[in-house]
Write an enzyme that holds these catalytic residues in place. Sequence first.
Site, PDB file in Angstrom:
ATOM      1  CB  ALA A   1     -17.843  -1.172   1.123  1.00  0.00           C
TER       2      ALA A   1
ATOM      3  CB  ALA B   1     -11.271  10.791   4.920  1.00  0.00           C
TER       4      ALA B   1
ATOM      5  CD  GLU C   1      -2.656   1.348   2.506  1.00  0.00           C
ATOM      6  OE1 GLU C   1      -3.689   0.660   2.581  1.00  0.00           O
ATOM      7  OE2 GLU C   1      -2.279   2.115   3.412  1.00  0.00           O
TER       8      GLU C   1
ATOM      9  CD  GLN D   1      -7.393  -1.479   9.626  1.00  0.00           C
ATOM     10  OE1 GLN D   1      -6.278  -1.438   9.108  1.00  0.00           O
ATOM     11  NE2 GLN D   1      -8.256  -0.500   9.577  1.00  0.00           N
TER      12      GLN D   1
HETATM   13  P1  FAD Z   1     -18.595  -1.288   4.958  1.00  0.00           P
HETATM   14  O1  FAD Z   1     -18.237  -2.651   4.493  1.00  0.00           O
HETATM   15  O2  FAD Z   1     -19.635  -0.529   4.214  1.00  0.00           O
HETATM   16  O3  FAD Z   1     -19.034  -1.390   6.486  1.00  0.00           O
HETATM   17  C1  FAD Z   1     -19.315  -0.204   7.206  1.00  0.00           C
HETATM   18  C2  FAD Z   1     -19.998  -0.542   8.524  1.00  0.00           C
HETATM   19  O4  FAD Z   1     -21.273  -1.101   8.289  1.00  0.00           O
HETATM   20  C3  FAD Z   1     -19.210  -1.548   9.341  1.00  0.00           C
HETATM   21  O5  FAD Z   1     -19.305  -1.213  10.698  1.00  0.00           O
HETATM   22  C4  FAD Z   1     -19.907  -2.832   9.056  1.00  0.00           C
HETATM   23  O6  FAD Z   1     -19.742  -3.762  10.092  1.00  0.00           O
HETATM   24  C5  FAD Z   1     -21.372  -2.376   8.881  1.00  0.00           C
HETATM   25  N1  FAD Z   1     -22.083  -3.262   7.934  1.00  0.00           N
HETATM   26  C6  FAD Z   1     -21.982  -3.232   6.591  1.00  0.00           C
HETATM   27  N2  FAD Z   1     -22.749  -4.206   6.046  1.00  0.00           N
HETATM   28  C7  FAD Z   1     -23.340  -4.858   7.077  1.00  0.00           C
HETATM   29  C8  FAD Z   1     -24.238  -5.956   7.181  1.00  0.00           C
HETATM   30  N3  FAD Z   1     -24.681  -6.598   6.092  1.00  0.00           N
HETATM   31  N4  FAD Z   1     -24.623  -6.347   8.408  1.00  0.00           N
HETATM   32  C9  FAD Z   1     -24.183  -5.714   9.508  1.00  0.00           C
HETATM   33  N5  FAD Z   1     -23.327  -4.670   9.495  1.00  0.00           N
HETATM   34  C10 FAD Z   1     -22.912  -4.243   8.290  1.00  0.00           C
HETATM   35  N6  FAD Z   1     -10.359   4.625   4.224  1.00  0.00           N
HETATM   36  C11 FAD Z   1     -10.160   5.709   3.412  1.00  0.00           C
HETATM   37  O7  FAD Z   1     -10.757   6.778   3.619  1.00  0.00           O
HETATM   38  N7  FAD Z   1      -9.296   5.629   2.337  1.00  0.00           N
HETATM   39  C12 FAD Z   1      -8.606   4.490   2.036  1.00  0.00           C
HETATM   40  O8  FAD Z   1      -7.832   4.452   1.070  1.00  0.00           O
HETATM   41  C13 FAD Z   1      -8.798   3.337   2.883  1.00  0.00           C
HETATM   42  N8  FAD Z   1      -8.159   2.170   2.627  1.00  0.00           N
HETATM   43  C14 FAD Z   1      -8.399   1.068   3.410  1.00  0.00           C
HETATM   44  C15 FAD Z   1      -7.788  -0.155   3.080  1.00  0.00           C
HETATM   45  C16 FAD Z   1      -8.020  -1.309   3.854  1.00  0.00           C
HETATM   46  C17 FAD Z   1      -7.374  -2.614   3.457  1.00  0.00           C
HETATM   47  C18 FAD Z   1      -8.864  -1.222   5.004  1.00  0.00           C
HETATM   48  C19 FAD Z   1      -9.109  -2.429   5.863  1.00  0.00           C
HETATM   49  C20 FAD Z   1      -9.500  -0.019   5.326  1.00  0.00           C
HETATM   50  C21 FAD Z   1      -9.278   1.143   4.538  1.00  0.00           C
HETATM   51  N9  FAD Z   1      -9.915   2.357   4.812  1.00  0.00           N
HETATM   52  C22 FAD Z   1      -9.707   3.458   3.999  1.00  0.00           C
HETATM   53  C23 FAD Z   1     -10.780   2.503   5.996  1.00  0.00           C
HETATM   54  C24 FAD Z   1     -12.285   2.232   5.720  1.00  0.00           C
HETATM   55  O9  FAD Z   1     -12.797   3.218   4.850  1.00  0.00           O
HETATM   56  C25 FAD Z   1     -13.000   2.265   7.075  1.00  0.00           C
HETATM   57  O10 FAD Z   1     -12.592   1.178   7.865  1.00  0.00           O
HETATM   58  C26 FAD Z   1     -14.531   2.377   7.059  1.00  0.00           C
HETATM   59  O11 FAD Z   1     -14.959   2.707   8.391  1.00  0.00           O
HETATM   60  C27 FAD Z   1     -15.287   1.094   6.718  1.00  0.00           C
HETATM   61  O12 FAD Z   1     -15.154   0.814   5.401  1.00  0.00           O
HETATM   62  P2  FAD Z   1     -15.744  -0.553   4.785  1.00  0.00           P
HETATM   63  O13 FAD Z   1     -15.464  -0.491   3.353  1.00  0.00           O
HETATM   64  O14 FAD Z   1     -15.279  -1.730   5.543  1.00  0.00           O
HETATM   65  O15 FAD Z   1     -17.332  -0.332   5.071  1.00  0.00           O
END
Ligand code: FAD
Length: 302
Positions: free
Chosen positions: A129, A53, A19, A193
């Site tokens: 997401a 962000a 990354e 993560q």
């Molecule tokens: P989602 O998958 O949408 O989940 C968001 C929340 O909703 C979570 O709490 C999840 O548990 C809950 N949720 C979703 N679907 C369900 C369901 N069906 N049932 C119950 N609960 C649900 N951030 C940045 O701004 N820029 C980056 O470049 C960036 N890169 C990253 C790279 C990696 C490898 C990782 C692990 C994280 C990165 N992040 C980045 C951080 C990320 O944007 C945050 O962790 C964010 O809070 C959650 O993103 P997500 O895509 O996992 O969200």
Amino acid sequence: MTTATLYRSTRPGPGISFELYPPRTPKGEATLTRTVGALAEIDPDYFSITYGASGSTRTTSRDLIGRILTDTPITPLAHLTCVGACEDDLAEYVSSLLQAGVRDFLALRGDPPAGQPDWRPHPEGLTRASQLVQLLRRLAAEHLGTDGADVSISVATYPGGSYDDAGRPVVAQDDVSALLEKQAAGADFAITQLFYDARHYAELVRAARAAGVHIPIVAGLIPLTDPGRLRRMVELTGVAVPPELLTHLDTAPDKEEAYRRGLAASVQLVHDVLEHGAPGIHFYTFNSSRAVLDLLHASGLR
Ligand code: FAD
């Protein structure tokens, strides 16, 4: 080969990826240039490029992706977040990346801006997401004239750092449900993560498989060589660093010994996650090559 097929191929050894983030200063720019050169030499499977962000680094992220495309033979994988943006705006950005030749994406929700109590999500925006995965598949199909399968979409997943009373690692059920939803939307693989105990990785994979997740789950790791960075990452990710690891690093007589101790702990973690079946390791580099290259050599991976 897009990254979608990488972790399902029969070639020997785990996938290795790094990354990078877009630089903020001229000094950071110079460091990044050296880092990209040094890391490209070991021929990783891809470089992933973060996206600030709410799209705050949109231009610089796209510039860095362009540089990876033109200056190196390595595949760029573009991070993309959806929180705070309207769908049309996201679609325009994705289209520009597809036109530039990008085929690999990491679809994320992103985090609402900190310290802005009046902040509200965009009324025509996406909130999860999984919705971004669907949008990417649709745009890929429209732009590339196929069913969208030419594009690889990865997503995030979370081993966490919690234990139950008996000291067993615990993974949040909501995160497993979210991963299942992202797989159903069309995700090809997941990247974790950061975590510090390979048993959290093993527990996440176990819980995910039990829930019906079949996509590869790649281990996201940081080198454990810098106690200051580990402390900062607790604030950023909420994942606790094992206190015994911090004590081991803090009690080293000098910085080089702390580095050596951290490197040894990182090698152990790499070996442990591979023993638990990780198909690849994604290194959070912080735009620095020394620790990840030392770790790869010490682990026997390069
Ligand atoms: P989602 O998958 O949408 O989940 C968001 C929340 O909703 C979570 O709490 C999840 O548990 C809950 N949720 C979703 N679907 C369900 C369901 N069906 N049932 C119950 N609960 C649900 N951030 C940045 O701004 N820029 C980056 O470049 C960036 N890169 C990253 C790279 C990696 C490898 C990782 C692990 C994280 C990165 N992040 C980045 C951080 C990320 O944007 C945050 O962790 C964010 O809070 C959650 O993103 P997500 O895509 O996992 O969200």
